[in-house]
Design an enzyme around this catalytic site. Structure first.
Site, short mmCIF file in Angstrom:
data_model
loop_
_atom_site.label_atom_id
_atom_site.label_comp_id
_atom_site.label_asym_id
_atom_site.label_seq_id
_atom_site.Cartn_x
_atom_site.Cartn_y
_atom_site.Cartn_z
N ARG A 519 -1.96 59.16 26.65
CA ARG A 519 -3.27 58.66 26.23
C ARG A 519 -3.98 59.68 25.37
O ARG A 519 -3.96 60.88 25.66
CB ARG A 519 -4.15 58.37 27.46
CG ARG A 519 -3.96 57.02 28.05
CD ARG A 519 -5.18 56.55 28.84
NE ARG A 519 -5.67 57.53 29.79
CZ ARG A 519 -6.87 57.45 30.38
NH1 ARG A 519 -7.68 56.46 30.11
NH2 ARG A 519 -7.27 58.38 31.25
N SER A 583 0.39 67.22 32.97
CA SER A 583 0.61 67.04 34.42
C SER A 583 1.96 67.55 34.89
O SER A 583 2.73 66.82 35.54
CB SER A 583 0.44 65.55 34.77
OG SER A 583 -0.78 65.08 34.27
N ASP A 637 -3.40 67.15 35.72
CA ASP A 637 -4.10 65.88 35.98
C ASP A 637 -4.91 65.95 37.27
O ASP A 637 -5.96 65.32 37.40
CB ASP A 637 -3.13 64.70 36.02
CG ASP A 637 -1.97 64.90 36.99
OD1 ASP A 637 -1.79 66.02 37.50
OD2 ASP A 637 -1.23 63.92 37.24
#
Length: 886
Positions: A519, A583, A637
């Site tokens: 994203r 992440s 994350d």
């Protein structure tokens, strides 16, 4: 003349369709918790949840009590080359005085007959499983219990109505003391018939009896059965349709002869439908018609004899004999002569016609109620055309020469969109009772072995306390300089020293990389009285060949996505501050530098491990030569999640992810972080707890299925804790359980499909769909549900144990004076996950934390916006702190 006389017995299709609609309404009432108490069609749950699947085997006894004869069978089901059934049976008489005496005498008689049978079979020393076909309306709350509602078929033994017939039989057997029996199932003869036929045709899902009495059963969806807990799968419902019309709903089609039959019966006002159609009453109905016609001079020249006036003299077997196509008239003459009426040829033709009208009405009425059941099955399955099999038994259906043909024809006419096969039960309902028992025996044995296997997933409180203790030890090892290098739980400093304070302001870019989707976000943060966060984002796919290609290819792909987003938003010229949610385990040396320790979650891009991912990103931006960005922070994350929730609630100081992967971070005192200089203040530590157990400290609670998943993973031996609890692996754990259970014959008849052999074919999202109880067929659903409940409970409890320990660490174990802690609980947004999708995952986890930390008041806050917003907030905090330093 006779047609005119018996006009009320000749029912049009319009009337039959109306009867069908009425019976469908009665079925609905009987299934409803609200209307069942007053419903006349009781729709009794039988707790028979499965028809035979072909894997049953063993030695069983079946008792069959339902008429003047009592049958006992020994049924041996074996598997040599194919499933075979051997039966030996004995018939015992049930005298009238026992049928009408006390319940104690009746069950003493049954126990005596069973003892005699076992003596003859030389099995008195064995305790064989017994199935009891008890052909009377019973209310059941389990398979081996039957509370008699009311006697039918001339039985009137006292003290039985309202009592459990299994308990009464067990009491009689115990009183004798010369043998023992394990009564595993009590079933209605209708259910027995369905099970007998289901052994030969697995499409059979309706049982129908048309004999001395009449009744039907069928497999109903659990979601429609209000009287039994649970919505998944199916259960056989014993309709007890003989009582249809007891509330007056059939008064418009009952005749004066039906009313006279009822008045002279043992149970006036009850079983009215049965009295219109069944073999016990058909001969008597014909006799009453003949008497009236003779009195009116329409038959036998008005002669009426004492024999003709005697109740029971004209039997249903006489109706069957008279309706035979060739010898019927001769039989009529013979039977009528015995009644002393000296019939003419015309009398014999007339009597044959009366018999035809009465038996035809019976077949038509049964077809209409059966049609209602078939429509229910079709609607339940949501198909345009139903294909099913009806198992049938009963003397009237078998012995009457025209009955079966008429029933089949009328049924197909009334329900044209159903393709129905009628299968005659050759062995009666006794074999069915044995098959119900065989299925129950198979399922109980399977359940025992399944429970034994799944017990490993059910972690005890003591085990969870051990997990907590071990996690605490691993955390301390990760924080200390001396043991950090060898520690598996790395406890990585993130250089995030503060959560948002509400003064953050500006436009920020955020990248979020942690799975197969990537994203890019533009986050506009506005401070002041009305704080707002406005977000725009675009999701890009990361192809598997990029995930597992070279590092340069991966970061070029990321930069291409960023370029597209900047074009899309029209902001390519601006040099915006950027936060990078990355992440994967990173060792950070500053807020904007993160050394990738190792890839997880299926990523394998080369030349990245051991490198600074911010440097790799900046190099990718340089190669592109289109735009420039100010990379302020690289964050995990989990940290992004904590920051997102901390913006909403300043008390938030722990971040938790339970999604594709699993991890946690928390705000640690600087004095405890030996890897970073300085003792003042706090810093967020990324635990990287996915690697908990990589040193073998969880081996005692890892199952063979966890080990199988690990052995075939991309990083065998690493991230073991994550593989036990995260969404990426849950489906694979269940797939391995399904394969094992199939090999052991618990599922799919022992046949493992090629599809099931495919790794990762059973996705975690399937588990959440199954748990929502909307997508699995009856036979499989309960077993899958039990697997999922066990796996899910284990998965949900383990993070609870670990989180509780992280939280104790937050303030050095000094909880009591702290007041309320707010913990965010979040899941990576791109994929369905354990936490969000499993309806009870969060509930179990919250409860486990409460159990393990009873002195803590903990609030769980779901991160609605994911970790991308958190990266922007960290960047905003970083910019604020940087400006303050300048």
């Amino acid at each position: 003349q006779i047609d005119k006389y018996l006009y009320a017995m000749r029912l049009s299709d319009e009337t039959l369709l109306d009867v069908m609609a009425r019976f469908r309404r009665e079925m609905k009432n009987g299934l409803s918790r609200d209307f069942n108490p007053t419903a006349v069609v009781k729709m009794l749950p039988t707790f028979v949840r499965s028809i035979p699947d072909g894997s049953e085997k063993g030695d069983f006894i079946a008792l069959d009590l339902g008429g003047s004869y009592f049958r006992i069978l020994r049924v041996k089901v074996s598997h040599e080359k194919k499933q075979t059934v051997q039966m030996e049976s004995e018939i015992y008489n049930t005298p009238e005085d026992i049928m009408h005496g006390s319940g104690t005498r009746l069950f003493d008689h049954v126990a005596e007959c069973l003892g005699d049978f076992m003596e003859k079979q030389q099995i008195k020393d064995k305790k064989l499983p017994v199935g009891f076909t008890f052909s009377f309306p019973c209310r059941q709350s389990k398979l081996d219990e039957g509370i008699l509602i009311t006697w039918t078929k001339r039985f009137k033994a006292s003290g039985v109505e309202g009592a459990d017939v299994v308990r009464l039989l067990n009491k009689a057997i115990k009183k004798r003391g010369d043998y023992d029996a394990d009564i595993m199932a009590v079933v209605n003869d209708t259910v027995g018939t369905m099970m007998t036929c289901g052994f030969d045709d697995q499409r059979c899902e309706v049982g129908l009896i048309i004999g001395t009495g009449t009744n039907a059963c069928y497999m109903e969806e659990m979601r429609h059965i209000d009287l039994v807990e649970g919505d998944e799968g199916r259960m056989c419902i014993n309709t007890e349709w003989g009582a249809f019309g007891d509330d007056g709903s059939l008064e418009d089609i009952r005749t004066e002869f039906d009313r006279e039959i009822d008045r002279g019966s043992l149970n006036p006002g009850k079983q009215l439908f049965e009295k219109m159609v069944s073999g016990l009453y058909m001969g008597e109905l014909v006799r009453l018609i003949l008497v009236k016609m003779a009195k009116e001079g329409l038959l036998f020249e008005g002669r009426i004899t004492p024999e003709l006036l005697t109740k029971g003299k004209f039997e249903t077997k006489h109706v069957s004999a008279i309706e035979k196509s060739k010898e019927g008239l001769n039989k009529a003459k013979e039977i009528l002569t015995r009644l002393g009426v000296e019939p003419s040829h015309e009398d014999c033709i007339a009597v044959q016609h009366v018999c035809t009208i009465v038996s035809f009405r019976s077949a038509n009425l049964v077809a209409s109620t059966l049609g209602a059941i078939l429509n229910q099955l079709r609607d339940n399955k949501g198909v345009g055309r139903l294909r099913t099999t009806v198992g049938v038994d009963g003397s009237l259906y078998k012995m009457h020469p025209q009955y079966a043909r008429r029933l089949h024809k009328t049924t197909r006419r009334l329900v044209p969109d159903s393709e129905v096969r009628f299968l005659l039960s050759e062995s009666g309902s006794g074999k069915g009772a044995a098959m119900v028992t065989a299925v129950a025996y198979r399922l109980s044995e399977q359940h025992r072995l399944i429970d034994e296997t799944l017990a490993e997933f059910k972690l005890t409180h003591e085990q969870l306390l051990q997990v907590k203790k071990r996690m605490r030890a691993e955390m301390e090892a990760g924080l200390k300089k001396k043991t950090h290098e060898t520690a598996k739980v790395k406890m990585l400093p993130t250089f995030v020293r503060s959560t948002p304070d509400g003064t953050e302001n500006g436009d920020f870019l955020a990248l979020d990389l942690g799975g197969t989707n990537f994203r890019v976000l533009l986050v506009k943060i506005r401070s002041g009285k009305r704080r707002t966060v406005e977000m725009h984002n675009k999701i890009y796919a990361i192809p598997i060949e990029v995930m597992q290609g070279t590092g340069e290819e991966l970061f070029d792909h990321i930069v291409t996505c960023i370029s597209d987003f900047l074009d899309y938003m029209g902001i390519k010229g601006a040099r915006l501050p950027l936060g990078f949610t990355f992440s994967f385990p990173c060792k950070q040396t500053s807020l904007d530098a993160g050394i990738l320790l190792n890839w997880t979650k299926g990523f394998k891009a080369t030349d990245c491990e051991g490198e600074d991912v911010v440097y790799l990103l900046r190099e990718g931006i340089k190669r592109r030569e289109e735009f420039d960005l100010d990379v302020v922070a690289v964050v995990n994350d989990t940290v992004g999640t904590m920051m997102t929730c901390a913006y909403e609630d300043p008390n938030c100081e722990i971040g938790l992810i339970v999604g594709t992967g699993s991890n946690a971070c928390y705000m640690e005192e600087m004095r405890n972080i030996e890897m970073v200089d300085g003792e003042q203040g706090r810093m967020c530590v990324n635990t990287e707890w996915g690697a908990f157990g990589d040193n073998g400290c969880l081996d005692d609670i890892r199952t063979i299925y966890d080990k199988a998943v690990d052995d075939y993973s991309l990083n065998a031996g690493k991230q073991r804790y994550e593989k036990m609890i995260s969404g990426m692996y849950l489906g694979e754990i269940v797939r391995n359980i399904l394969i094992d259970f199939t090999k052991r014959g618990f599922l799919f008849r022992g046949q493992i499909s090629e599809t099931l052999k495919t790794r990762h074919i059973f996705e975690t999202k399937f588990l959440s769909q199954i748990e929502r109880r909307n997508s699995w067929r009856a036979l499989l659903a309960p077993l899958l549900e039990r697997i999922l409940v066990s796996v899910r409970a284990s998965v949900a409890k383990m993070p609870g144990a670990s989180v509780e320990d992280v939280s104790l660490h937050v303030h050095g174990g000094k909880w009591v004076g702290r007041g309320c802690l707010v913990w965010p609980m979040a899941v990576g947004p791109p994929s369905p996950t354990a936490l969000v999708s499993f309806r009870s995952f969060s509930r179990i986890m919250h409860q486990t934390v409460k159990d393990l930390a009873p002195n803590c008041d903990v609030t769980f806050l779901l991160s609605e916006d994911g970790s991308g917003k958190g990266a922007a907030l960290i960047t905003a905090v970083g910019c604020r702190l940087r400006e303050a330093e300048q």
